[in-house]
Design a protein around this motif. Structure first.
Motif, PDB file in Angstrom:
ATOM      1  N   VAL A  46       0.791  -1.316  -0.198  1.00 14.54           N
ATOM      2  CA  VAL A  46       0.154  -0.083  -0.121  1.00 14.54           C
ATOM      3  C   VAL A  46       0.939   1.030   0.479  1.00 14.54           C
ATOM      4  O   VAL A  46       0.381   2.258  -0.593  1.00 14.54           O
ATOM      5  CB  VAL A  46      -1.289   0.067   0.852  1.00 14.54           C
ATOM      6  CG1 VAL A  46      -1.721   1.201   1.302  1.00 14.54           C
ATOM      7  CG2 VAL A  46      -1.932  -0.732   1.244  1.00 14.54           C
ATOM      8  N   ALA A  47       1.881   1.347   0.614  1.00 12.24           N
ATOM      9  CA  ALA A  47       3.281   2.268   0.853  1.00 12.24           C
ATOM     10  C   ALA A  47       3.222   2.465  -0.620  1.00 12.24           C
ATOM     11  O   ALA A  47       3.606   4.105  -0.586  1.00 12.24           O
ATOM     12  CB  ALA A  47       4.120   2.193   1.813  1.00 12.24           C
ATOM     13  N   ALA A  48       3.294   2.111  -1.847  1.00 13.36           N
ATOM     14  CA  ALA A  48       4.489   1.752  -3.064  1.00 13.36           C
ATOM     15  C   ALA A  48       2.990   1.589  -3.499  1.00 13.36           C
ATOM     16  O   ALA A  48       3.549   1.894  -4.864  1.00 13.36           O
ATOM     17  CB  ALA A  48       5.909   0.635  -2.642  1.00 13.36           C
ATOM     18  N   SER A  49       2.093   2.105  -3.422  1.00 18.37           N
ATOM     19  CA  SER A  49       1.040   1.616  -4.279  1.00 18.37           C
ATOM     20  C   SER A  49       0.567   3.064  -4.941  1.00 18.37           C
ATOM     21  O   SER A  49       0.903   4.186  -4.775  1.00 18.37           O
ATOM     22  CB  SER A  49      -0.347   1.221  -3.963  1.00 18.37           C
ATOM     23  OG  SER A  49      -0.705   2.608  -3.176  1.00 18.37           O
ATOM     24  N   SER A  50       0.004   3.178  -6.221  1.00 17.27           N
ATOM     25  CA  SER A  50      -0.168   3.737  -7.487  1.00 17.27           C
ATOM     26  C   SER A  50      -1.439   4.792  -6.900  1.00 17.27           C
ATOM     27  O   SER A  50      -2.387   5.087  -8.032  1.00 17.27           O
ATOM     28  CB  SER A  50      -0.231   3.038  -8.833  1.00 17.27           C
ATOM     29  OG  SER A  50      -1.306   2.441  -8.884  1.00 17.27           O
ATOM     30  N   LEU A  51      -1.835   4.442  -5.516  1.00 16.18           N
ATOM     31  CA  LEU A  51      -3.451   4.895  -5.205  1.00 16.18           C
ATOM     32  C   LEU A  51      -2.872   6.461  -5.164  1.00 16.18           C
ATOM     33  O   LEU A  51      -1.828   7.092  -5.314  1.00 16.18           O
ATOM     34  CB  LEU A  51      -3.928   4.574  -3.856  1.00 16.18           C
ATOM     35  CG  LEU A  51      -4.087   2.680  -3.896  1.00 16.18           C
ATOM     36  CD1 LEU A  51      -4.365   2.194  -2.491  1.00 16.18           C
ATOM     37  CD2 LEU A  51      -5.812   2.386  -5.013  1.00 16.18           C
ATOM     38  N   PRO A  52      -4.297   7.315  -5.525  1.00 14.43           N
ATOM     39  CA  PRO A  52      -4.509   8.632  -5.611  1.00 14.43           C
ATOM     40  C   PRO A  52      -3.434   9.494  -3.906  1.00 14.43           C
ATOM     41  O   PRO A  52      -4.324   8.167  -3.197  1.00 14.43           O
ATOM     42  CB  PRO A  52      -5.346   9.691  -5.046  1.00 14.43           C
ATOM     43  CG  PRO A  52      -6.097   8.134  -6.395  1.00 14.43           C
ATOM     44  CD  PRO A  52      -6.000   6.873  -5.844  1.00 14.43           C
ATOM     45  N   PRO A  53      -3.154  10.013  -3.359  1.00 12.78           N
ATOM     46  CA  PRO A  53      -2.457  10.306  -2.037  1.00 12.78           C
ATOM     47  C   PRO A  53      -3.565  10.420  -1.205  1.00 12.78           C
ATOM     48  O   PRO A  53      -3.480   9.301   0.234  1.00 12.78           O
ATOM     49  CB  PRO A  53      -1.669  11.559  -2.265  1.00 12.78           C
ATOM     50  CG  PRO A  53      -1.862  11.214  -3.447  1.00 12.78           C
ATOM     51  CD  PRO A  53      -2.427  10.743  -4.934  1.00 12.78           C
ATOM     52  N   VAL A  54      -4.281  10.721  -1.480  1.00  9.77           N
ATOM     53  CA  VAL A  54      -6.138  10.587  -0.284  1.00  9.77           C
ATOM     54  C   VAL A  54      -6.459   9.768   0.235  1.00  9.77           C
ATOM     55  O   VAL A  54      -6.157   9.179   0.983  1.00  9.77           O
ATOM     56  CB  VAL A  54      -6.798  12.433  -0.635  1.00  9.77           C
ATOM     57  CG1 VAL A  54      -8.051  11.769  -0.134  1.00  9.77           C
ATOM     58  CG2 VAL A  54      -6.318  13.048  -0.999  1.00  9.77           C
ATOM     59  N   VAL A  55      -6.237   8.517  -0.674  1.00  9.15           N
ATOM     60  CA  VAL A  55      -6.736   7.674  -0.482  1.00  9.15           C
ATOM     61  C   VAL A  55      -5.926   6.179  -0.360  1.00  9.15           C
ATOM     62  O   VAL A  55      -6.544   5.889   0.533  1.00  9.15           O
ATOM     63  CB  VAL A  55      -7.938   7.100  -2.525  1.00  9.15           C
ATOM     64  CG1 VAL A  55      -8.357   5.136  -1.642  1.00  9.15           C
ATOM     65  CG2 VAL A  55      -8.257   7.830  -2.740  1.00  9.15           C
ATOM     66  N   ARG A  56      -3.931   6.949  -0.736  1.00 10.50           N
ATOM     67  CA  ARG A  56      -4.013   6.186  -0.101  1.00 10.50           C
ATOM     68  C   ARG A  56      -3.625   6.431   1.705  1.00 10.50           C
ATOM     69  O   ARG A  56      -2.840   5.647   2.145  1.00 10.50           O
ATOM     70  CB  ARG A  56      -1.576   6.177  -0.865  1.00 10.50           C
ATOM     71  CG  ARG A  56      -1.195   5.123  -0.203  1.00 10.50           C
ATOM     72  CD  ARG A  56       0.363   5.455  -0.227  1.00 10.50           C
ATOM     73  NE  ARG A  56       0.102   5.746  -2.134  1.00 10.50           N
ATOM     74  CZ  ARG A  56       0.417   7.012  -2.839  1.00 10.50           C
ATOM     75  NH1 ARG A  56       1.147   7.860  -2.416  1.00 10.50           N
ATOM     76  NH2 ARG A  56       0.688   6.950  -3.924  1.00 10.50           N
ATOM     77  N   SER A  57      -3.360   7.267   2.021  1.00  9.15           N
ATOM     78  CA  SER A  57      -3.077   8.093   3.263  1.00  9.15           C
ATOM     79  C   SER A  57      -4.478   6.812   3.772  1.00  9.15           C
ATOM     80  O   SER A  57      -4.222   7.038   5.296  1.00  9.15           O
ATOM     81  CB  SER A  57      -2.944   9.665   3.337  1.00  9.15           C
ATOM     82  OG  SER A  57      -4.149  10.050   3.333  1.00  9.15           O
ATOM     83  N   ARG A  58      -5.469   7.298   3.656  1.00  7.01           N
ATOM     84  CA  ARG A  58      -6.558   7.283   4.729  1.00  7.01           C
ATOM     85  C   ARG A  58      -6.854   5.374   4.122  1.00  7.01           C
ATOM     86  O   ARG A  58      -6.844   4.965   5.587  1.00  7.01           O
ATOM     87  CB  ARG A  58      -7.944   6.681   3.671  1.00  7.01           C
ATOM     88  CG  ARG A  58      -8.502   8.651   3.474  1.00  7.01           C
ATOM     89  CD  ARG A  58     -10.241   7.869   2.932  1.00  7.01           C
ATOM     90  NE  ARG A  58     -10.324   9.374   2.786  1.00  7.01           N
ATOM     91  CZ  ARG A  58     -11.890   9.885   1.809  1.00  7.01           C
ATOM     92  NH1 ARG A  58     -12.286   8.389   0.941  1.00  7.01           N
ATOM     93  NH2 ARG A  58     -11.778  10.746   1.487  1.00  7.01           N
ATOM     94  N   VAL A  59      -6.041   4.234   3.773  1.00  5.46           N
ATOM     95  CA  VAL A  59      -6.223   3.455   3.674  1.00  5.46           C
ATOM     96  C   VAL A  59      -5.217   3.211   4.558  1.00  5.46           C
ATOM     97  O   VAL A  59      -5.127   1.773   5.723  1.00  5.46           O
ATOM     98  CB  VAL A  59      -5.462   2.040   1.932  1.00  5.46           C
ATOM     99  CG1 VAL A  59      -5.230   1.176   2.368  1.00  5.46           C
ATOM    100  CG2 VAL A  59      -6.787   2.444   1.759  1.00  5.46           C
ATOM    101  N   LEU A  60      -3.836   3.785   4.899  1.00  7.32           N
ATOM    102  CA  LEU A  60      -2.944   3.059   5.363  1.00  7.32           C
ATOM    103  C   LEU A  60      -3.023   3.315   7.245  1.00  7.32           C
ATOM    104  O   LEU A  60      -2.658   2.884   7.714  1.00  7.32           O
ATOM    105  CB  LEU A  60      -1.386   4.442   5.075  1.00  7.32           C
ATOM    106  CG  LEU A  60      -0.790   4.187   4.018  1.00  7.32           C
ATOM    107  CD1 LEU A  60      -0.217   4.974   3.538  1.00  7.32           C
ATOM    108  CD2 LEU A  60       0.261   2.729   4.487  1.00  7.32           C
ATOM    109  N   ASP A  61      -3.682   4.979   6.680  1.00  9.16           N
ATOM    110  CA  ASP A  61      -4.231   4.891   8.405  1.00  9.16           C
ATOM    111  C   ASP A  61      -5.423   3.732   9.237  1.00  9.16           C
ATOM    112  O   ASP A  61      -4.920   3.045  10.052  1.00  9.16           O
ATOM    113  CB  ASP A  61      -5.112   6.775   8.811  1.00  9.16           C
ATOM    114  CG  ASP A  61      -4.063   7.372   8.148  1.00  9.16           C
ATOM    115  OD1 ASP A  61      -3.100   7.301   8.887  1.00  9.16           O
ATOM    116  OD2 ASP A  61      -4.468   8.695   8.304  1.00  9.16           O
TER     117      ASP A  61
END
Length: 140
Positions: A46-61
């Motif tokens: 998830v940390a190195a994924s191509s997700l949009p930054p907002v979605v990536r931060s939500r998923v990481l949190d």
């Protein structure tokens, strides 16, 4: 099986970002239990994924407790065939990312307890107190 993993209508995880590992399932089995690698571990960085930054931060949190160095791993071994376990692991991963990528629920608006609920609470406390008082012996 298609490489890309659709999460929502607009969010798709590219197949290149997923990695699968196969191993032998645990538990009882017949003659084929020692020869088939039907257990599937599906990993997604998830940390190195191509997700949009907002979605990536939500998923990481929201999945912080499940991530190991930013990698989300899902395993499936409930089916006898590798293909069915691959499908189950992909569905499980998509469901996890889908629930984590959504916006957080709105904050609860604080309200005062109603007069009736306060009265019922106090009545229940009085009733409980009376029940315990009747259980006491005469010498206490």
């Amino acid at each position: 099986m298609p490489d890309d993993l659709p999460v929502t209508r607009t969010l798709v995880i590219p197949g290149a970002e997923l990695s699968e590992r196969f191993s032998r399932s645990s538990g009882p089995g017949g003659q084929g239990v020692n020869t088939t690698d039907s257990r599937v571990e599906l990993s997604y960085d998830v940390a190195a994924s191509s997700l949009p930054p907002v979605v990536r931060s939500r998923v990481l949190d929201s999945l912080a407790g499940r991530l190991v160095d930013g990698v989300l791993t899902v395993s499936a071994s409930e089916f006898r065939t590798q293909l069915a376990n691959r499908r189950a692991a992909r569905e499980r991963l998509a469901a996890l990312v889908r629930s984590a990528a959504g916006p957080p629920p709105p904050k609860r608006r604080l309200t005062k307890p109603t007069r009736g609920s306060q009265r019922r609470r106090l009545e229940a406390k009085k009733q409980r107190s009376q029940t315990k008082q009747l259980r006491r012996g005469p010498d206490e």
